[in-house]
Write an enzyme that holds these catalytic residues in place. Structure first.
Site, PDB file in Angstrom:
ATOM      1  N   SER A   5      34.402  22.236  42.341  1.00 13.21           N
ATOM      2  CA  SER A   5      33.053  21.901  42.747  1.00 13.21           C
ATOM      3  C   SER A   5      32.805  22.036  44.246  1.00 13.21           C
ATOM      4  O   SER A   5      31.656  22.129  44.684  1.00 13.21           O
ATOM      5  CB  SER A   5      32.748  20.457  42.332  1.00 13.21           C
ATOM      6  OG  SER A   5      33.568  19.543  43.047  1.00 13.21           O
ATOM      7  N   LYS A  32      31.416  17.625  52.654  1.00  9.50           N
ATOM      8  CA  LYS A  32      30.904  17.809  51.288  1.00  9.50           C
ATOM      9  C   LYS A  32      29.827  16.763  51.004  1.00  9.50           C
ATOM     10  O   LYS A  32      29.995  15.586  51.330  1.00  9.50           O
ATOM     11  CB  LYS A  32      32.056  17.678  50.285  1.00  9.50           C
ATOM     12  CG  LYS A  32      31.663  17.974  48.836  1.00  9.50           C
ATOM     13  CD  LYS A  32      32.872  17.876  47.908  1.00  9.50           C
ATOM     14  CE  LYS A  32      32.496  18.216  46.460  1.00  9.50           C
ATOM     15  NZ  LYS A  32      33.653  18.169  45.553  1.00  9.50           N
ATOM     16  N   SER A  67      39.089  20.746  42.133  1.00 18.90           N
ATOM     17  CA  SER A  67      37.890  21.119  42.893  1.00 18.90           C
ATOM     18  C   SER A  67      38.108  21.372  44.380  1.00 18.90           C
ATOM     19  O   SER A  67      37.163  21.711  45.087  1.00 18.90           O
ATOM     20  CB  SER A  67      36.808  20.048  42.719  1.00 18.90           C
ATOM     21  OG  SER A  67      36.327  20.056  41.399  1.00 18.90           O
TER      22      SER A  67
END
Length: 488
Positions: free
Chosen positions: A159, A78, A183
């Protein structure tokens, strides 16, 4: 080589051990898949040259008998984790071009165990969002489609939507994520894969771009519960550079996957039966309860009476911490700078151009609740309610070993569908936020499809530091759900 992209991490490690293929071959297969799937926009930065170099080094280590626990496994990282020499943006214009000269502790641990980095995955800007539509680098598109609507683009959740989409589409074997209010768990549910947020403090936050420091926690995405257990073991451990990192021994989480929960008690929180919950979510939850019973465990209703205040509490605390954390992005030290006539104007114009609408919205909320006259009324009150939410969970665990809930109140929705209604977007986290406020481990496991053929997940929430029970229950649900669906 396309069949290599369908393997689980456990299967790939076995194949590498048997010399059925090399890490370089495994990496090349995934690089090919990434290239074909670029329309999904799952990556902000692709690193194929670095990945092949790491894979070649991995093959040499394996040949010499010095392989690590993740030797040769291609992962997505990420783009919130700082990676030495590779651009890290947090999906924000304000950090465009920022190349860290250091490595986050989590990625350092993964690379030390032999993992290969295919690239930096897309996300909601500064991890603020539930749909992956707030990224400066554009929306991530879910690899899943509704029945009969092949042209409708769906969100992957957020997210950590880029990581979830990449795992679901077979572009990476696993991926890192961060979970502040859901998330990891919500995008895992939307994309039909497994994802775990461990106990707050299990994984170091050092080198992860901060959103809300008392909530952010690194975690993992993978196709199976076992793969998550393998990844989490490599990522976890005390870090002297992070004062919130716990001095806790890291168990071998894979040993928890016994398939046996006989005699255990699983709590069903009555407050999670919210008004207007879709019938198919209710039905799936009941199916999960039936699976628990069939595995020889019992369920009991528990009460988490302050659940109804969790979202409001979260949306005071998280923006407050965000407004403090994001004050460092001012055009002085790193990231973009808008030339101006004086320092104050440079601050204002840099932040106005560098931050997106959602980030600005949360900074303003956070600054407001921390301001003189409102600090006691909002921030201090929210912290008191947070303490009550924690106590609710502790009281519940006196009656049960873990909790079972839905992961999200719906399946994935179309891009732009809820865009004009921030409150509706925030409600995506209604089932995940309480565990985040309490710092508890939570995992989403794919358990079924809705009427449109989209994945739905069940969530297991455990006691602090009891990821082993979370994995144990999740493994049983996974084996009984037999979720083998894949995106088209």
């Amino acid at each position: 080589m396309t069949e290599l992209t369908t393997l689980t991490i456990a299967q790939a490690l076995e194949g590498l051990k048997k010399k059925d293929f090399t890490s370089k071959e495994l990496t090349q297969a995934h690089i090919g898949a990434m290239e074909k799937a670029r329309p999904l926009n799952a990556f902000i930065v692709e690193t194929p040259e670095l990945a092949l170099k790491q894979a070649e080094e991995s093959d040499k280590r394996r040949a010499s008998g010095s392989e690590g626990a993740l030797e040769g496994i291609p992962l997505g990282i990420k783009d919130l984790f700082c990676t030495e020499g590779v651009q890290t943006t947090a999906a924000s214009h304000i950090l465009e071009g920022f190349i860290p000269q250091y490595e986050s502790t989590v990625t350092k641990k993964l690379f030390a165990d032999g993992a290969v980095m295919l690239g930096k995955t897309n996300l909601d800007e500064f991890a603020m969002g539930s749909s992956n539509t707030t990224s400066y680098y554009g929306n991530v598109i879910s690899p899943w489609k509704r029945k009969g609507q092949p042209n409708v683009q769906l969100v992957p959740g957020g997210s950590s939507g880029g990581s979830a989409a990449a795992v679901s589409a077979g572009l990476v074997m696993g991926a890192t994520g961060t979970d502040t209010g859901g998330s990891i768990r919500q995008p895992a549910s939307f994309c039909g894969i497994s994802g775990i947020k461990p106990t707050y403090g299990r994984c170091s936050r050092w080198g992860i771009v901060a959103f809300a420091s008392s909530l952010d926690q690194a975690g993992t995405f993978a196709r199976t519960v076992k793969d998550n257990a393998i990844l989490l073991r490599s990522m976890s451990g005390h870090d002297p550079k992070d004062s919130t990192s716990a001095k806790k021994e890291v168990p071998d989480f894979t040993k928890a996957l016994t398939g046996d929960i006989k005699g255990k008690t699983i709590g069903i929180p009555k407050e999670y039966r919210i008004d207007g919950m879709p019938g198919e979510i209710e039905k799936l939850w009941q199916q999960g309860i039936d699976w628990i019973h069939s595995a020889g465990a019992k369920t009991t209703e528990v009460s988490l009476p302050h659940t109804k205040y969790a979202l409001a509490t979260y949306y005071v605390i998280a923006p407050a911490e965000a407004s403090s954390n994001l004050a460092r992005y001012d055009g002085v030290r790193y990231g973009i700078r808008v030339p101006s006539e004086n320092l104050r104007e440079m601050y204002e114009q840099t932040r106005a151009e560098g931050f997106g609408d959602e980030v600005k919205r949360r900074i303003m909320i956070g600054t407001y609740v921390l301001s003189a006259g409102y600090y006691d009324a909002y921030y201090i009150k929210a912290q008191k309610v947070r303490r009550l939410i924690v106590q609710d969970f502790m009281n519940a665990y006196e009656k049960c070993d873990a909790l079972l809930t839905p992961t999200a109140p719906s399946a994935s929705f179309a891009i732009g569908e809820n865009q004009d209604d921030p409150i509706k977007m925030y409600l995506n986290d209604v089932f995940t936020v309480p565990a985040s406020l309490a710092g508890l481990p939570g995992m989403s496991v794919p358990a079924g499809l809705d009427a449109d053929g989209l994945p739905l997940g069940l969530q297991i929430i455990g006691r602090p530091w009891d990821e082993e029970m979370v994995f144990r229950v999740a493994g049983v649900i996974e084996s009984l759900a037999q979720f083998t669906h894949r995106p088209a």
